[in-house]
Design a protein around this motif. Structure first.
Motif, PDB file in Angstrom:
ATOM      1  N   ASN A 219      62.056   0.766  13.667  1.00 64.90           N
ATOM      2  CA  ASN A 219      62.150   1.784  14.713  1.00 64.90           C
ATOM      3  C   ASN A 219      61.458   1.353  15.997  1.00 64.90           C
ATOM      4  O   ASN A 219      61.910   1.687  17.098  1.00 64.90           O
ATOM      5  CB  ASN A 219      61.585   3.115  14.222  1.00 64.90           C
ATOM      6  CG  ASN A 219      62.193   4.309  14.934  1.00 64.90           C
ATOM      7  OD1 ASN A 219      61.499   5.252  15.313  1.00 64.90           O
ATOM      8  ND2 ASN A 219      63.502   4.292  15.152  1.00 64.90           N
TER       9      ASN A 219
ATOM     10  N   LEU B 187      56.499   6.251   5.042  1.00 63.58           N
ATOM     11  CA  LEU B 187      57.138   5.319   5.957  1.00 63.58           C
ATOM     12  C   LEU B 187      56.624   3.914   5.665  1.00 63.58           C
ATOM     13  O   LEU B 187      55.415   3.661   5.682  1.00 63.58           O
ATOM     14  CB  LEU B 187      56.860   5.709   7.411  1.00 63.58           C
ATOM     15  CG  LEU B 187      57.406   7.082   7.822  1.00 63.58           C
ATOM     16  CD1 LEU B 187      56.995   7.427   9.245  1.00 63.58           C
ATOM     17  CD2 LEU B 187      58.926   7.132   7.685  1.00 63.58           C
TER      18      LEU B 187
ATOM     19  N   GLN C  82      65.337   2.916   9.631  1.00 62.91           N
ATOM     20  CA  GLN C  82      64.134   3.696   9.943  1.00 62.91           C
ATOM     21  C   GLN C  82      63.959   4.914   9.043  1.00 62.91           C
ATOM     22  O   GLN C  82      62.946   5.620   9.141  1.00 62.91           O
ATOM     23  CB  GLN C  82      64.154   4.138  11.417  1.00 62.91           C
ATOM     24  CG  GLN C  82      65.182   5.209  11.794  1.00 62.91           C
ATOM     25  CD  GLN C  82      66.526   4.655  12.179  1.00 62.91           C
ATOM     26  OE1 GLN C  82      67.120   3.907  11.418  1.00 62.91           O
ATOM     27  NE2 GLN C  82      67.019   5.038  13.358  1.00 62.91           N
TER      28      GLN C  82
ATOM     29  N   ASN D 138      60.317   0.346   7.815  1.00 57.61           N
ATOM     30  CA  ASN D 138      60.757   1.518   8.590  1.00 57.61           C
ATOM     31  C   ASN D 138      60.213   1.466  10.010  1.00 57.61           C
ATOM     32  O   ASN D 138      60.950   1.619  10.999  1.00 57.61           O
ATOM     33  CB  ASN D 138      60.269   2.810   7.948  1.00 57.61           C
ATOM     34  CG  ASN D 138      60.944   3.172   6.649  1.00 57.61           C
ATOM     35  OD1 ASN D 138      60.349   3.817   5.796  1.00 57.61           O
ATOM     36  ND2 ASN D 138      62.192   2.778   6.470  1.00 57.61           N
TER      37      ASN D 138
ATOM     38  N   SER E 233      61.010   7.958  11.264  1.00 51.72           N
ATOM     39  CA  SER E 233      60.036   7.040  11.901  1.00 51.72           C
ATOM     40  C   SER E 233      59.722   7.143  13.390  1.00 51.72           C
ATOM     41  O   SER E 233      58.948   6.310  13.857  1.00 51.72           O
ATOM     42  CB  SER E 233      60.438   5.587  11.607  1.00 51.72           C
ATOM     43  OG  SER E 233      60.497   5.336  10.236  1.00 51.72           O
TER      44      SER E 233
END
Length: 563
Positions: free
Chosen positions: A235, A227, A413, A231, A362
């Motif tokens: 999110n 991630l 995300q 990302n 995420s």
């Protein structure tokens, strides 16, 4: 981005945009900004000790400096194996400020699981508790270059609790022995000796990782989900846009979900820090303690798992506590039964909505509206800048509205991929779409419904049966506190439905009574054939029922019978 069929926008609140620009910065910039805006606001509350935003940023800068002193370079991985406590939050943001990658590690992991995660991620540092040191040391015996930083619950406690903690630990027989040496360090001493010099690594947010989050490993070896800063920034902002009535600098988040789970990480820690909220840290969920915390500390936001809400509404003394401060609860990690939602809202007066996500996103992609039109039993609508569709699980062909198929997702995300697993990355990400492995459908208004994991679907006598549908019926029974349905081998039908049920205290229920209840509410082929009453169900710390564990127990029982 657009889809031919995206009816969900019609049900967006006017305050929620369809699309939004996301700053391309280090995720830790949220903490820096909140510390500038709310320096004296309480950021963390832990067993009576308050930490302001200025103090939290100070600790994060010190931890970033410690990593540099230990020779940890940009992009290297730092494992954090702690329950929810102030040290975890400081180390998390300190690692990001240093330009390093966080590897969240479950404190319940056994030696084998810890060793796998450390080796697979290539972690060069792990921060853990003195209570967990022996397990970590044994897991890391082959990793001669690994630095182990050791903290204690005591380090996060206020006086006189910090002074009394060692006495209490001795009385309880807790093993706090740590063999300090060149590569085993005291957290408190490292931070005390390190000046809080500002360090804020500039990152390529789209490319550089912020987090290596391992999947639960419920279907095999845990995989590292990559991630990026982009990302997680996206999110965090997406979840905050959905919570558009939030009051920056004033919300109080009950942090009972573990931060080592990505749901807790995003909807609690990242969101609260971005909004300048107060995190009420709970290292372990216990229903009685949670009721007392809500009554005394008045949290306004309580993200959780269904099992948490189930435990609270069924607590014998729930009516003795004032829970009216709770305004918003977002349920994730597992399906939320209708009955649980209705009872919890009636008791608290707050709003409990169901959302959906997965580590690879995420994690949040969908949620029901909080204050506007919503549909119970649904995971709600796709978030801002998030597209979703239903596809054929084998061909990937788009399916029409109302069809059941595999849920596919596209949005900012969605993960970069799996760590060192290009073939699995290719299977999961197809033309920019994340194939979730969840069976779902979308109705005419754009609300999505999760039927079940593809791997959890029961095929009995040629019929496809979704456990969630059965579990909804079970939860409607007044004597059922918890329940799980799964498929077990059957020589005639291939699989048959078995139910594991936990009864509410003081209630009685026979197998024949429960079967009769199901027969009235389910098609004949869906009615469970086997029933097992238990005192509890095995769960992860995030509150998800471990179906794999139940299947392993079932398999072990059959093997024993065969002998």
């Amino acid at each position: 981005m657009g889809l031919p069929q995206a009816p969900w926008y019609a049900h967006y609140p006017s305050e929620v945009p369809k699309t939004c620009p996301y700053p391309q910065h280090n995720l830790a910039a949220f903490l820096v900004a909140s510390a500038e805006r709310f320096p004296d606001r309480t950021a963390l509350s832990f067993m009576g000790k308050k930490t302001t935003y200025a103090q939290l940023l100070d600790a994060a800068y010190r931890f970033a400096g410690v990593l540099g002193k230990l020779g940890v370079g940009r992009g290297e991985r730092v494992a954090i194996m702690l329950p929810n406590c102030p040290q975890l939050v400081a180390a998390y943001f300190g690692t990001l400020l240093a330009g390093c990658v966080v590897v969240m590690t479950n404190p319940l992991y056994v030696q084998r699981e810890i060793a796998h995660q450390l080796k697979d991620s290539g972690a060069v540092v792990i921060l853990t508790l003195d209570l967990l040191f022996r397990r970590v040391k044994e897991a890391a015996h082959e990793l001669s270059d690994l630095h182990i930083i050791v903290t204690s619950i005591q380090d996060g406690l206020p006086f006189p609790k910090s002074w009394l903690y060692p006495i209490k630990a001795r009385r309880e027989g807790l093993d706090r022995h740590v063999s300090y040496g060149p590569r085993v360090h005291r957290y408190a001493r490292l931070l005390r000796d390190m000046p809080p010099l500002p360090l804020h690594a500039e990152v390529d947010a789209e490319r550089e990782l912020a987090l290596l989050q391992y999947t639960g490993g419920t279907t095999g070896i845990a995989k590292g989900v990559m991630l990026t800063h982009a990302n997680l920034v996206a999110n965090t902002m997406q979840t905050s846009l959905w919570f558009y009535k939030s009051k920056p600098g004033r919300e109080r988040y009950l942090a009972a979900l573990p931060f080592f789970h990505v749901f807790g990480l995003t909807v609690l820690m990242n969101q609260a820090i971005m909004l300048g909220g107060e995190l009420i840290l709970v290292p372990r969920f216990e229903a009685g303690d949670i009721l007392r915390i809500i009554d005394k500390q008045k949290p306004t936001v309580f993200p959780g798992a269904p099992t948490m809400y189930i435990a609270l509404i069924n607590h014998p003394n729930v009516r003795d506590y004032d829970l009216s401060s709770i305004e918003i609860c977002i349920s994730g990690a597992a399906p939320l039964p209708h009955e649980v939602q209705e009872r919890f809202e009636a008791i608290t007066g707050g709003r409990l909505i169901e959302g959906y996500g997965l580590t690879e996103a995420s994690p949040v992609t969908h949620a029901n509206n909080i204050w506007e039109y919503r549909k119970k039993g649904s995971i709600g609508l796709p978030f801002t800048d998030t597209l979703a569709k239903i596809v054929h699980p084998d061909t990937g062909e788009d399916l029409p509205i109302g069809s059941t198929g595999e849920l596919a997702i596209k949005g900012p995300q969605v993960m970069k991929g799996y760590w060192n697993r290009p073939e699995e990355t290719e299977r999961a990400l197809r033309d920019g779409w994340l194939r979730t492995g969840d069976m779902a459908r979308m109705d005419e208004e754009g609300f999505f419904y999760i039927m079940d994991r593809m791997k959890d679907m029961i095929i009995a006598g040629g019929y496809n049966i979704f456990p969630r549908e059965i579990e909804e019926v079970l939860f409607e029974h007044p004597a059922i506190e918890e329940a799980a349905a799964l498929g077990v081998p059957d020589p005639y039908r291939g699989e048959t439905v078995k139910v594991y049920a936990v009864l509410k205290p003081g209630t009685k229920l026979t197998e024949s009574e429960l079967k009769a209840w199901c027969k009235e509410r389910l098609a004949a082929y869906k009615v469970p054939r086997v029933y097992e009453f238990r005192s509890s169900l095995p769960k992860t710390m995030a509150g998800k029922v471990l179906r794999r564990k139940l299947l392993e127990e079932e398999s072990a029982g059959r093997d024993h019978d065969d002998r």
